[in-house]
Scaffold this motif. Structure first.
Motif, PDB file in Angstrom:
ATOM      1  N   VAL A  48       0.812  -1.228   0.000  1.00  0.00           N
ATOM      2  CA  VAL A  48       0.000   0.000   0.000  1.00  0.00           C
ATOM      3  C   VAL A  48       0.843   1.275   0.000  1.00  0.00           C
ATOM      4  N   ILE A  49       2.141   1.146  -0.187  1.00  0.00           N
ATOM      5  CA  ILE A  49       3.022   2.313  -0.131  1.00  0.00           C
ATOM      6  C   ILE A  49       2.580   3.400  -1.098  1.00  0.00           C
ATOM      7  N   ASP A  50       2.108   3.021  -2.263  1.00  0.00           N
ATOM      8  CA  ASP A  50       1.731   4.018  -3.269  1.00  0.00           C
ATOM      9  C   ASP A  50       0.286   4.496  -3.131  1.00  0.00           C
ATOM     10  N   GLN A  51      -0.388   4.116  -2.054  1.00  0.00           N
ATOM     11  CA  GLN A  51      -1.800   4.484  -1.881  1.00  0.00           C
ATOM     12  C   GLN A  51      -2.007   5.675  -0.957  1.00  0.00           C
ATOM     13  N   GLY A  52      -0.949   6.322  -0.530  1.00  0.00           N
ATOM     14  CA  GLY A  52      -1.102   7.541   0.265  1.00  0.00           C
ATOM     15  C   GLY A  52      -0.676   7.390   1.713  1.00  0.00           C
ATOM     16  N   ASP A  53      -0.428   8.534   2.295  1.00  0.00           N
ATOM     17  CA  ASP A  53       0.106   8.608   3.655  1.00  0.00           C
ATOM     18  C   ASP A  53      -0.815   7.971   4.693  1.00  0.00           C
ATOM     19  N   PHE A  54      -2.105   8.297   4.614  1.00  0.00           N
ATOM     20  CA  PHE A  54      -3.020   7.794   5.621  1.00  0.00           C
ATOM     21  C   PHE A  54      -3.237   6.292   5.483  1.00  0.00           C
ATOM     22  N   THR A  55      -3.081   5.768   4.294  1.00  0.00           N
ATOM     23  CA  THR A  55      -3.192   4.324   4.085  1.00  0.00           C
ATOM     24  C   THR A  55      -2.038   3.607   4.783  1.00  0.00           C
ATOM     25  N   ILE A  56      -0.854   4.188   4.701  1.00  0.00           N
ATOM     26  CA  ILE A  56       0.301   3.600   5.383  1.00  0.00           C
ATOM     27  C   ILE A  56       0.098   3.649   6.890  1.00  0.00           C
ATOM     28  N   LEU A  57      -0.379   4.771   7.387  1.00  0.00           N
ATOM     29  CA  LEU A  57      -0.649   4.881   8.817  1.00  0.00           C
ATOM     30  C   LEU A  57      -1.679   3.848   9.252  1.00  0.00           C
ATOM     31  N   ALA A  58      -2.747   3.698   8.470  1.00  0.00           N
ATOM     32  CA  ALA A  58      -3.771   2.697   8.781  1.00  0.00           C
ATOM     33  C   ALA A  58      -3.184   1.290   8.759  1.00  0.00           C
ATOM     34  N   CYS A  59      -2.306   1.028   7.799  1.00  0.00           N
ATOM     35  CA  CYS A  59      -1.651  -0.275   7.717  1.00  0.00           C
ATOM     36  C   CYS A  59      -0.839  -0.558   8.975  1.00  0.00           C
ATOM     37  N   LEU A  60      -0.075   0.425   9.409  1.00  0.00           N
ATOM     38  CA  LEU A  60       0.708   0.239  10.636  1.00  0.00           C
ATOM     39  C   LEU A  60      -0.206  -0.008  11.830  1.00  0.00           C
ATOM     40  N   GLN A  61      -1.303   0.712  11.900  1.00  0.00           N
ATOM     41  CA  GLN A  61      -2.240   0.515  13.006  1.00  0.00           C
ATOM     42  C   GLN A  61      -2.852  -0.882  12.954  1.00  0.00           C
ATOM     43  N   GLN A  62      -3.171  -1.374  11.757  1.00  0.00           N
ATOM     44  CA  GLN A  62      -3.751  -2.712  11.614  1.00  0.00           C
ATOM     45  C   GLN A  62      -2.751  -3.803  11.989  1.00  0.00           C
ATOM     46  N   ASN A  63      -1.481  -3.522  11.799  1.00  0.00           N
ATOM     47  CA  ASN A  63      -0.441  -4.504  12.104  1.00  0.00           C
ATOM     48  C   ASN A  63       0.221  -4.241  13.451  1.00  0.00           C
ATOM     49  N   ARG A  64      -0.428  -3.481  14.292  1.00  0.00           N
ATOM     50  CA  ARG A  64       0.134  -3.064  15.578  1.00  0.00           C
ATOM     51  C   ARG A  64       0.758  -4.207  16.384  1.00  0.00           C
ATOM     52  N   PRO A  65       0.094  -5.348  16.506  1.00  0.00           N
ATOM     53  CA  PRO A  65       0.688  -6.424  17.312  1.00  0.00           C
ATOM     54  C   PRO A  65       2.018  -6.951  16.758  1.00  0.00           C
ATOM     55  N   LYS A  66       2.264  -6.754  15.476  1.00  0.00           N
ATOM     56  CA  LYS A  66       3.476  -7.274  14.846  1.00  0.00           C
ATOM     57  C   LYS A  66       4.602  -6.244  14.775  1.00  0.00           C
ATOM     58  N   LEU A  67       4.314  -4.983  15.072  1.00  0.00           N
ATOM     59  CA  LEU A  67       5.318  -3.927  14.943  1.00  0.00           C
ATOM     60  C   LEU A  67       6.425  -4.080  15.973  1.00  0.00           C
ATOM     61  N   THR A  68       7.588  -3.578  15.602  1.00  0.00           N
ATOM     62  CA  THR A  68       8.684  -3.551  16.562  1.00  0.00           C
ATOM     63  C   THR A  68       8.311  -2.620  17.706  1.00  0.00           C
ATOM     64  N   ALA A  69       8.931  -2.838  18.841  1.00  0.00           N
ATOM     65  CA  ALA A  69       8.663  -1.993  20.001  1.00  0.00           C
ATOM     66  C   ALA A  69       8.983  -0.529  19.705  1.00  0.00           C
ATOM     67  N   ALA A  70      10.031  -0.295  18.943  1.00  0.00           N
ATOM     68  CA  ALA A  70      10.437   1.079  18.631  1.00  0.00           C
ATOM     69  C   ALA A  70       9.379   1.787  17.777  1.00  0.00           C
ATOM     70  N   CYS A  71       8.870   1.125  16.762  1.00  0.00           N
ATOM     71  CA  CYS A  71       7.855   1.742  15.907  1.00  0.00           C
ATOM     72  C   CYS A  71       6.549   1.917  16.671  1.00  0.00           C
ATOM     73  N   ASN A  72       6.200   0.942  17.466  1.00  0.00           N
ATOM     74  CA  ASN A  72       5.006   1.046  18.286  1.00  0.00           C
ATOM     75  C   ASN A  72       5.090   2.268  19.197  1.00  0.00           C
ATOM     76  N   GLN A  73       6.257   2.518  19.750  1.00  0.00           N
ATOM     77  CA  GLN A  73       6.444   3.678  20.616  1.00  0.00           C
ATOM     78  C   GLN A  73       6.315   4.984  19.834  1.00  0.00           C
ATOM     79  N   VAL A  74       6.811   5.015  18.617  1.00  0.00           N
ATOM     80  CA  VAL A  74       6.663   6.217  17.766  1.00  0.00           C
ATOM     81  C   VAL A  74       5.187   6.499  17.552  1.00  0.00           C
ATOM     82  N   LEU A  75       4.396   5.484  17.232  1.00  0.00           N
ATOM     83  CA  LEU A  75       2.975   5.678  17.037  1.00  0.00           C
ATOM     84  C   LEU A  75       2.313   6.208  18.326  1.00  0.00           C
ATOM     85  N   LYS A  76       2.670   5.631  19.447  1.00  0.00           N
ATOM     86  CA  LYS A  76       2.133   6.100  20.721  1.00  0.00           C
ATOM     87  C   LYS A  76       2.522   7.545  20.979  1.00  0.00           C
TER      88      LYS A  76
END
Length: 78
Positions: A46-74
Motif C-alpha cells: 500500500v506504499i503508493d496508496q497515500g500517507d493515511f493508508t500507510i498509517l492505517a496499515c501500521l495501526q492494523q499490524n500493531r501487534p506485529k510492529l517492533t517496540a520502537a515503531c510502536n512507541q513512535v505511534l504512541k
C-alpha cells in the motif's frame, strides 16, 4: 494536522518524495528509522496508496510492529 505530518514522515521513510514533502517532515531521523523496516515489511503493498493508508496499515499490524515503531505511534497519539 499532526496526523498529516506524521503520515508524511512515514511515507518519506519508505519512498522517495519531492522537495515539498521533505520540507514538511516532522518526525525525527530516529522516528523514521524506527518504523522504516515495519513499513517495508507490512505495508509494502500500500506504499503508493497515500500517507493515511500507510498509517492505517501500521495501526492494523500493531501487534506485529517492533517496540520502537510502536512507541513512535504512541508518541504521536496513534
Amino acid at each position: 494536522m499532526r496526523k498529516f505530518f506524521f503520515a508524511l514522515t512515514l511515507l518519506s521513510v519508505s519512498v522517495s518524495t519531492g522537495a515539498i514533502a521533505q520540507q514538511q517532515r516532522s518526525g525525527t531521523a530516529e522516528e523514521q528509522a524506527a518504523c522504516s523496516r515495519d513499513v517495508q515489511r507490512y505495508c509494502r503493498p500500500v506504499i503508493d496508496q497515500g500517507d493515511f493508508t500507510i498509517l492505517a496499515c501500521l495501526q492494523q499490524n500493531r501487534p506485529k510492529l517492533t517496540a520502537a515503531c510502536n512507541q513512535v505511534l504512541k508518541n504521536h497519539g496513534q
